[in-house]
Design an enzyme around this catalytic site. Structure first.
Site, PDB file in Angstrom:
ATOM      1  CG  ASP A  18      -1.839   1.249   1.217  1.00 43.69           C
ATOM      2  OD1 ASP A  18      -2.688   1.207   0.306  1.00 43.69           O
ATOM      3  OD2 ASP A  18      -1.783   1.838   2.249  1.00 43.69           O
ATOM      4  CD  GLU A  57      -2.235   2.144  -3.390  1.00 38.84           C
ATOM      5  OE1 GLU A  57      -3.288   2.617  -3.571  1.00 38.84           O
ATOM      6  OE2 GLU A  57      -1.471   2.156  -2.381  1.00 38.84           O
TER       7      GLU A  57
END
Length: 545
Positions: free
Chosen positions: A226, A285
């Protein structure tokens, strides 16, 4: 003139083509991630085992046979760690514990083992940019402990330090700084409950190495990282001088995103991943302003994959699609990495709705699915897209939980609409999601979109995905490899893979083209007349050649 609706599971396909495909089948020998189809499970919305209305790990484990039958290669799980749930679990209080909402550590272990038994790999989310404000480190930091050095605490500006240290804005809207009772400020690029870690401190790096090893030892096959572009901030935390900064993400390098220093972290993680057997992977990401900068995250000594957000945000337009496809393939080819293709995830409006909604949106979504699954590289499927689920746009404000909804001038705050729980069966909510209700209300129309309602219907979106994924395994020309654009009229895209041609008509009107081979799969019915085929508007076709 003859009309056919092509489905791999239909009699036309299986009678005439299946033996040929089986003869041509060949497995890729190495690098499973290079052409894997990875299914994203939003944990709280997939399947509920205990009736509390929230999906959990046991619910997922019971539904793994569905994913194996669907034909995906791996499953990516959103965070299930101990968390106050201020941002759907992306505010982690303990990275080695399972939140009681979702089960316990034994449930995680059982899930990984069952997935492996079924031939599925498991990828879990890791959240290294920030912790929860309830993490032991941050609580100690607020109490004046030495843990303050693990976060970004700064004195304020102004006469009495009443102004934030710089002009950075939260992605969710408002200042990226919150003042403490002691009078100083801490940085949070997302919600105030998500303080950013300072990755210049060696203890932060050591801790995350340990966390990664904990889950690798349990058996997970990789990590989706993330905010992989956010861990390093520019020296001195300089002002940006612009407002509405959330709109700049992915458009330019910012002092808090896509700094070159993140790559040293990812190189160290790649070394850690390579020390384990079984080809464990890291997926970034990363929002970058160009395909070239995104490719830096997947150099041979860094991560294995990075999400292709340039493709996700591309308009329904043949010229734009080709430009993004060419740019993406060229960038990843320059570093020897595979490209990824993704249409939806838990942070964006579902593409059935983005593409126009209603029947038109569904036609385009079905066509886009065949396009992405035919392109070279790896593809991601977000739970429910295989059912053609639309965005739920009429959720009452009282049920919304997206933190951006309660702030201003950041993300649109409407991410809850793509997180509504899956419909599995039945004609009334919660449609087999669990023995109780569901944490977000499901539309009355979803009964006809459920897994049970679509299973066995050759015209359904679910069976289209099952057919495409089965063919992707059968046809050796799909997955990783080369492609070549073919000449087409304006508004039509066509490219060749070894043994296959993929044709996409993006126009609203039908296009008449020479038949390039034997049709094996189409997102809508085709009409044939001699050596020509009429491809309906907003339709994609696969041809065996």
């Amino acid at each position: 003139m003859t009309t056919y609706l092509m489905t791999f599971r239909g009699t036309y396909m299986t009678q005439e083509l299946a033996p040929t495909l089986r003869d041509q089948s060949a497995a890729h020998s190495a690098g499973w991630w290079r052409d894997a189809v990875i299914y994203q499970v939003y944990v709280r919305s997939f399947a509920d085992s205990d009736g509390d209305g929230i999906g959990d790990l046991r619910g997922i484990r019971r539904r793994l046979p569905y994913l194996a039958e669907l034909g995906v290669d791996a499953v990516w799980l959103t965070p299930f760690y101990a968390s106050p749930q201020a941002d759907g679990g992306y505010d982690v209080a303990d990275y080695r514990a399972v939140d009681p909402l979702f089960g316990d550590l034994s449930d995680a272990d059982d899930l990984v083992r069952e997935a492996h038994r079924l031939g599925l790999r498991i990828i879990v989310d890791i959240v290294p940019n920030h912790t929860s404000d309830q993490h032991a480190w941050f609580r100690a930091a607020l109490a004046g402990g030495e843990e303050r050095a693990l976060y970004h605490f700064r004195p304020g500006r102004g006469t009495d330090g009443e102004l934030p240290p710089n002009d950075w804005e939260s992605v969710f809207g408002g200042p990226a700084w919150t003042r403490t009772e002691a009078g100083d400020w801490y940085l949070h690029l997302f919600a105030s409950e998500q303080p950013d870690l300072d990755w210049n401190h060696p203890k932060v790096r050591e801790e995350f190495d340990s966390i990664l090893r904990f889950w690798l030892d349990l058996g997970v096959d990789g990590f989706r990282i993330d905010v992989a572009h956010g861990m390093v901030k520019a020296e001195g935390l300089p002002d940006i001088g612009l407002s509405e900064q959330a709109k700049l993400i992915g458009a330019q390098v910012l002092p808090f995103f896509d700094q070159d220093g993140v790559h040293e972290i990812h190189r160290s993680w790649r070394t850690l991943l390579d020390s384990y057997e079984g080809e464990r992977i890291g997926v970034a990401e990363a929002w970058a302003p160009s395909s070239e900068r995104l490719a830096l995250y997947v150099r041979p000594d860094e991560l294995h994959q990075a999400f292709n957000f340039q493709f996700l945000t591309c308009d329904w337009d043949a010229t734009a699609m080709r430009r993004v496809i060419d740019g993406s393939l060229a960038a990843t080819a320059s570093v020897g990495a595979p490209t990824t293709w993704v249409l939806s995830n838990h942070d964006v409006v579902r593409h059935t709705t983005r593409y126009g909604g209603g029947e038109q949106g569904l036609r385009r979504a079905r066509a886009a699915a065949l396009l992405t699954l035919a392109l070279p590289g790896s593809a991601y499927v977000y739970q429910g897209e295989e059912l053609g689920l639309p965005e739920v746009q009429d959720l009452p404000d009282t049920v919304r939980q997206d933190p951006a909804f309660f702030r201003g001038d950041g993300q649109d705050g409407m991410r809850d609409g793509c997180r509504v729980p899956m419909p599995w069966s039945g004609t009334e909510a919660p449609y087999g999601f669990g023995p109780g209700g569901s944490w977000l209300p499901q539309p009355e129309s979803w009964g006809r979109l459920s897994v049970a309602a679509q299973s066995g219907d050759p015209r359904s979106t679910l069976e289209l995905y099952r057919s495409a994924l089965a063919l992707r395994k059968e046809l050796p020309g799909l997955g990783d490899g080369e492609m070549e654009w073919l000449a087409t009229p304006e508004g039509v895209l066509s490219f060749g893979r070894p043994g296959l041609v993929c044709t996409l008509n993006t126009l609203a009107t039908e296009a008449e083209l020479p038949v390039p081979g034997r049709p094996v799969l189409s997102s809508a019915a085709l009409e044939f007349s001699g050596a020509a085929v009429r491809i309906p508007g907003e339709t994609c076709v696969w041809w065996a050649v």
